[in-house]
Scaffold this active site. Structure first.
Site, mmCIF file in Angstrom:
data_model
loop_
_atom_site.group_PDB
_atom_site.id
_atom_site.type_symbol
_atom_site.label_atom_id
_atom_site.label_comp_id
_atom_site.label_asym_id
_atom_site.label_seq_id
_atom_site.Cartn_x
_atom_site.Cartn_y
_atom_site.Cartn_z
ATOM 1 N N LYS A 185 0.836 -1.220 0.000
ATOM 2 C CA LYS A 185 0.000 0.000 0.000
ATOM 3 C C LYS A 185 0.862 1.258 0.000
ATOM 4 O O LYS A 185 0.579 2.205 -0.714
ATOM 5 C CB LYS A 185 -0.887 0.049 1.259
ATOM 6 C CG LYS A 185 -1.973 -0.980 1.331
ATOM 7 C CD LYS A 185 -2.893 -0.717 2.499
ATOM 8 C CE LYS A 185 -2.217 -0.726 3.849
ATOM 9 N NZ LYS A 185 -1.757 -2.039 4.325
ATOM 10 N N ARG A 220 0.000 -8.647 13.499
ATOM 11 C CA ARG A 220 -0.566 -7.664 12.564
ATOM 12 C C ARG A 220 -1.537 -8.321 11.590
ATOM 13 O O ARG A 220 -2.583 -7.757 11.256
ATOM 14 C CB ARG A 220 0.560 -6.972 11.780
ATOM 15 C CG ARG A 220 1.276 -5.933 12.614
ATOM 16 C CD ARG A 220 2.611 -5.607 12.036
ATOM 17 N NE ARG A 220 2.514 -4.887 10.776
ATOM 18 C CZ ARG A 220 3.507 -4.813 9.887
ATOM 19 N NH1 ARG A 220 4.640 -5.446 10.107
ATOM 20 N NH2 ARG A 220 3.364 -4.117 8.798
ATOM 21 N N ARG A 245 11.778 -2.297 10.199
ATOM 22 C CA ARG A 245 10.804 -1.808 11.171
ATOM 23 C C ARG A 245 10.635 -2.830 12.282
ATOM 24 O O ARG A 245 10.631 -4.027 12.028
ATOM 25 C CB ARG A 245 9.452 -1.581 10.473
ATOM 26 C CG ARG A 245 9.387 -0.280 9.728
ATOM 27 C CD ARG A 245 8.202 -0.176 8.831
ATOM 28 N NE ARG A 245 6.953 -0.712 9.386
ATOM 29 C CZ ARG A 245 5.771 -0.584 8.793
ATOM 30 N NH1 ARG A 245 5.673 0.033 7.630
ATOM 31 N NH2 ARG A 245 4.689 -1.080 9.339
ATOM 32 N N ARG A 288 11.539 -6.586 4.153
ATOM 33 C CA ARG A 288 11.379 -5.160 3.875
ATOM 34 C C ARG A 288 12.388 -4.321 4.656
ATOM 35 O O ARG A 288 12.638 -4.564 5.823
ATOM 36 C CB ARG A 288 9.953 -4.755 4.249
ATOM 37 C CG ARG A 288 9.664 -3.293 4.054
ATOM 38 C CD ARG A 288 8.204 -3.051 3.983
ATOM 39 N NE ARG A 288 7.531 -3.134 5.273
ATOM 40 C CZ ARG A 288 6.240 -2.843 5.441
ATOM 41 N NH1 ARG A 288 5.511 -2.485 4.407
ATOM 42 N NH2 ARG A 288 5.689 -2.928 6.613
ATOM 43 N N ARG A 312 -8.897 1.713 9.495
ATOM 44 C CA ARG A 312 -8.508 0.320 9.696
ATOM 45 C C ARG A 312 -9.556 -0.460 10.466
ATOM 46 O O ARG A 312 -9.400 -1.663 10.660
ATOM 47 C CB ARG A 312 -7.215 0.315 10.498
ATOM 48 C CG ARG A 312 -6.035 -0.314 9.798
ATOM 49 C CD ARG A 312 -4.872 -0.160 10.732
ATOM 50 N NE ARG A 312 -3.734 -0.920 10.367
ATOM 51 C CZ ARG A 312 -2.698 -0.433 9.697
ATOM 52 N NH1 ARG A 312 -2.718 0.795 9.252
ATOM 53 N NH2 ARG A 312 -1.661 -1.191 9.468
HETATM 54 P P1 ADP Z 1 1.318 -1.756 7.815
HETATM 55 O O1 ADP Z 1 0.122 -1.477 6.932
HETATM 56 O O2 ADP Z 1 2.495 -2.155 7.018
HETATM 57 O O3 ADP Z 1 1.018 -2.645 8.971
HETATM 58 P P2 ADP Z 1 1.307 0.964 8.879
HETATM 59 O O4 ADP Z 1 2.480 1.814 8.671
HETATM 60 O O5 ADP Z 1 0.060 1.349 8.176
HETATM 61 O O6 ADP Z 1 1.809 -0.474 8.522
HETATM 62 O O7 ADP Z 1 0.954 0.883 10.444
HETATM 63 C C1 ADP Z 1 1.907 0.463 11.398
HETATM 64 C C2 ADP Z 1 1.243 0.304 12.753
HETATM 65 O O8 ADP Z 1 0.704 1.569 13.194
HETATM 66 C C3 ADP Z 1 0.053 -0.641 12.793
HETATM 67 O O9 ADP Z 1 0.448 -1.988 12.966
HETATM 68 C C4 ADP Z 1 -0.704 -0.105 14.028
HETATM 69 O O10 ADP Z 1 -0.073 -0.499 15.229
HETATM 70 C C5 ADP Z 1 -0.511 1.398 13.891
HETATM 71 N N1 ADP Z 1 -1.589 2.005 13.086
HETATM 72 C C6 ADP Z 1 -1.424 2.705 11.925
HETATM 73 N N2 ADP Z 1 -2.597 3.145 11.459
HETATM 74 C C7 ADP Z 1 -3.541 2.713 12.335
HETATM 75 C C8 ADP Z 1 -4.961 2.823 12.384
HETATM 76 N N3 ADP Z 1 -5.642 3.487 11.431
HETATM 77 N N4 ADP Z 1 -5.595 2.240 13.418
HETATM 78 C C9 ADP Z 1 -4.939 1.579 14.389
HETATM 79 N N5 ADP Z 1 -3.603 1.421 14.393
HETATM 80 C C10 ADP Z 1 -2.895 1.979 13.384
#
Ligand code: ADP
Length: 298
Positions: free
Chosen positions: A83, A245, A234, A201, A162
């Site tokens: 994404k 996750r 990360r 990654r 999310r």
């Molecule tokens: P990815 O999609 O690769 O898991 P992101 O960078 O979108 O990574 O998000 C990393 C972390 O940040 C998530 O695993 C969560 O802990 C937190 N996070 C990000 N956006 C949200 C959201 N909209 N709601 C809840 N937690 C979030």
């Protein structure tokens, strides 16, 4: 002790104290289009997204150009489907702002411990474990940055919403502001491929470019091709956090597909192929869906 994430939350919690500390770039607001002109920001510049990353008291180095029918997209898909990469490519193509909630948390995580609010400290703990941050915290953060959603160049939301609660809050905000979403793109990929992608990654600590140790290796090991920054893994790409996750995605995010399908906005894309190929398929689907898309420069 941390509390479990609430299932839903109220919209418009304006009386709450600010939970996200401001990054002191300047004292003007993110929505200062006239200020951009005043400062002579007419030349196209890469948008550094500081208003999104650090909050409404920061101002981006370049404001998005005004577009007649700006694209307002949500990108969905399990962690690791790409994404973030697609968001960057779509941003360059459409001139919209790339708004990633994960990037906001990572930016906050880099601040000194004493500069982080208690809510942010708790949010970073959830993130380290690979769990979702509670809706109330996420929404407060997004609501505080709503100028980025309202900007005249449109947006590409990555990592938000999310949960159903977040999606409903966003819908209410957009209705209030009389804005409509162009589409919700859902990137699909089998789980074993996702795990392989995430564990390999590497991200640049400076410009956030993403590489993969096997599929997209940098020219020099652990060094970013674009800015020379250090590449790091990360914390939430460690195997134990990846499992958490993916579970969180299944539980909370997958129901969003039904929600957006019901609204007639969902566009599924198979996320297998090169980033450019996936971008091409995305653009084709968006155009076939007759979404308002005005490519940059037109
Ligand atoms: P990815 O999609 O690769 O898991 P992101 O960078 O979108 O990574 O998000 C990393 C972390 O940040 C998530 O695993 C969560 O802990 C937190 N996070 C990000 N956006 C949200 C959201 N909209 N709601 C809840 N937690 C979030």
């Amino acid at each position: 002790m941390l509390q479990a994430a609430p299932r839903s939350f109220a919209v418009g919690i304006s009386s709450r104290p600010r939970i996200f500390d401001v990054f002191y770039v300047t004292t003007v607001t993110a929505s200062g289009a006239s200020l951009g002109k005043f400062l002579g920001m007419n030349a196209p510049m890469k948008n550094d997204r500081v208003a999104w990353l650090h909050g409404p008291s920061a101002i981006c180095s370049a404001l998005p150009a005004e577009i007649k029918n700006p694209s307002r997209l949500i990108l969905l898909g399990a962690p690791g489907v790409g994404k973030g990469t697609q968001a960057e490519l779509l941003t360059a193509r459409l001139g919209a702002c790339h708004l990633s909630t994960g990037d906001v948390f990572r930016a906050a995580g880099k601040r000194r411990d004493c500069d982080q609010s208690p809510a942010m400290k708790a949010a970073l703990e959830y993130m380290r474990r690979g769990e979702l941050v509670p809706d109330s915290t996420v929404w407060e953060m997004v609501r505080e940055r709503r100028a980025c959603l309202l900007n005249c160049g449109g947006f590409i939301l990555d990592g938000f919403p999310r949960t159903l609660g977040q999606a409903e809050a966003l819908k209410a905000l957009m209705e209030k502001e009389k804005l409509s979403l162009s589409a919700v793109v859902n990137y699909e990929l089998p789980v074993d491929e996702i795990v392989q992608r995430l564990s390999g990654r590497r991200t640049c600590e400076q410009c956030k470019s993403v590489f993969h140790i096997k599929e997209r290796p940098p020219k020099v090991e652990a060094v970013c091709d674009h800015c020379g920054g250090r590449l790091f893994q990360r914390e939430d790409d460690r195997p134990e956090a990846i499992t958490v996750r993916l579970d969180a995605y299944e539980r909370s995010t997958a129901p969003l597909l039904q929600f957006y399908k019901g609204l007639g906005l969902l566009l599924p894309i198979v996320a297998k192929g090169s980033p450019d190929q996936i971008l091409t398929w995305t653009m084709e689907k968006l155009e076939a869906g007759n979404r308002p898309l005005i490519p940059r420069g037109n």
